[in-house]
Write an enzyme that holds these catalytic residues in place. Structure first.
Site, mmCIF file in Angstrom:
data_model
loop_
_atom_site.group_PDB
_atom_site.id
_atom_site.type_symbol
_atom_site.label_atom_id
_atom_site.label_comp_id
_atom_site.label_asym_id
_atom_site.label_seq_id
_atom_site.Cartn_x
_atom_site.Cartn_y
_atom_site.Cartn_z
ATOM 1 C CD GLN A 80 -3.045 -0.836 2.316
ATOM 2 O OE1 GLN A 80 -2.676 -1.066 3.306
ATOM 3 N NE2 GLN A 80 -4.324 -0.237 2.137
ATOM 4 C CB ALA A 83 0.103 1.496 -4.313
ATOM 5 C CD GLU A 84 -2.310 5.222 -1.137
ATOM 6 O OE1 GLU A 84 -2.236 6.375 -1.358
ATOM 7 O OE2 GLU A 84 -3.270 4.444 -1.390
ATOM 8 C CB SER A 85 4.086 7.959 -0.748
ATOM 9 O OG SER A 85 4.807 6.839 0.199
#
Length: 377
Positions: A80, A83-85
């Site tokens: 996650q 994917a986010e940062s």
């Protein structure tokens, strides 16, 4: 062989779909050109006692702690964050999302009041708390399935828990469906030791030994996921297997398709060039190898691992070269009766796959799907 009545029903279905195949063929060919299949990442960094690999060293302990607190595998939390940062603690989006985990200010204030969203350790801890909330709010919809509970938590994270409750499962939003598939895949391919399954598609012992690559030299063009293509309408807009294709072949016959494991051939469905088989070594998974240009086996034959089953093709609806050349591979749970068209009728949608399970995590763990499937390696 499949019985006459069943054949008529299936053939009618197939003929009704032929008008859609042309568009699908162009899409599939484009997928072959752009294929960027996931490949098992070599472990750049491994931590003693940790279940994860490739997590930045300074965050390993925090990631493991967040996984334990949330009840979600640490590999999922890591995927996650990627994917986010992409592990940038100073990341900031145009919408105002901040830090490693990209919470918007209102959510951050609710989950981490008074803390600095650009503090990576506060951000990881907040991710663990938030995913714990998602899991606790939504796991009652999973029917006791621990893996489904993880997928629902991811869907809730992406679309909001209200949407998951409304649809009693993963909402029919392409962004959310793709997010769940992406995170589940990255967690295994990048952050799990030896690419072992994180959330197992089949909760059993896969047995000893490796499998053989069923489509040598091929690349992955489609995975097991919802897919909003007209040709998939009869399949509840889900692609129920994995597509593997020889690059640059077009509509010509491709490579030889081989048995990944010792198996017994059980049936042939000529209209779509499908060979059905059941593994006779290890768990008795069912298999279908579809769209073959030709096949070299017959029902009742027992074949060894590596035996040629047929030749990669594009057969569909009783027509040769209806699709761009590729292998469509499906795997069914051990004990599932896939005969007499049950492989098709038992599945009613993404939340009820019948006997189908995602082939990719199993192929990867058994060593039959590696970087050779990707033209981007």
């Amino acid at each position: 062989m499949i019985g006459p009545l069943t054949f008529i029903v299936i053939f009618a279905f197939a003929v009704g779909s032929l008008a859609l195949i042309g568009g699908y063929g162009a899409w599939e060919e484009n997928q072959q050109l752009q294929a960027a299949a996931r490949s098992c990442s070599n472990p750049i960094s491994v931590s003693e006692g940790s279940t994860t690999v490739n997590v930045p060293q300074e965050y390993k302990e925090a990631i493991d702690k967040a996984g334990k607190e949330s009840g979600i595998p640490a590999q999922i939390i890591a995927a996650q964050i990627q994917a986010e940062s992409n592990w940038n603690p100073k990341a900031e989006s145009p919408a105002g999302a901040k830090g490693l985990t990209q919470f918007i200010p209102s959510t951050w204030e609710a989950i981490a009041p008074g803390e600095d969203p650009f503090d990576p350790f506060a951000s990881i801890a907040a991710q663990g708390r938030y995913m714990k909330q998602m899991k606790e709010q939504l796991e009652h919809l999973a029917g006791g399935d621990a893996n489904k509970a993880i997928e629902l938590a991811l869907a809730g994270y992406n679309a909001g828990p209200g949407a998951v409750v409304q649809y009693k499962g993963i909402p029919p939003f392409p962004e959310t469906q793709n997010y769940v598939v992406k995170i589940m895949g990255t967690s295994q391919m990048t952050y799990s030791k030896g690419c072992s399954q994180v959330a197992k598609v089949w909760d059993g012992d896969l047995g000893d030994g490796e499998w053989t690559n069923p489509c040598p030299g091929c690349v992955k063009t489609s995975g097991f996921a919802p897919r909003a293509l007209a040709v998939d309408a009869q399949n509840h807009f889900v692609h129920w297997g994995v597509d593997l294709a020889s690059p640059g072949v077009g509509n010509n016959p491709g490579t030889e398709i081989v048995a990944p494991v010792k198996m017994k051939i059980t049936d042939i469905y000529e209209a779509d060039g499908c060979v059905f088989a059941t593994a006779t070594e290890g768990p008795e998974f069912g298999f279908s190898f579809c769209h073959l240009h030709s096949y070299d086996v017959n029902p009742g034959m027992e074949v060894e691992r590596g035996t040629v089953i047929g030749v990669e093709g594009g057969t569909g609806g009783g027509v040769k070269n209806a699709f761009s050349t590729h292998l469509h591979l499906e795997i069914y749970k051990p004990g599932f009766d896939y005969t007499n068209f049950k492989w098709f009728t038992a599945r009613t949608g993404w939340d009820n796959p019948g006997g189908n399970i995602d082939p990719e995590p199993i192929l990867i763990e058994k060593g039959a799907m590696t970087c050779s499937f990707s033209i981007s390696c």
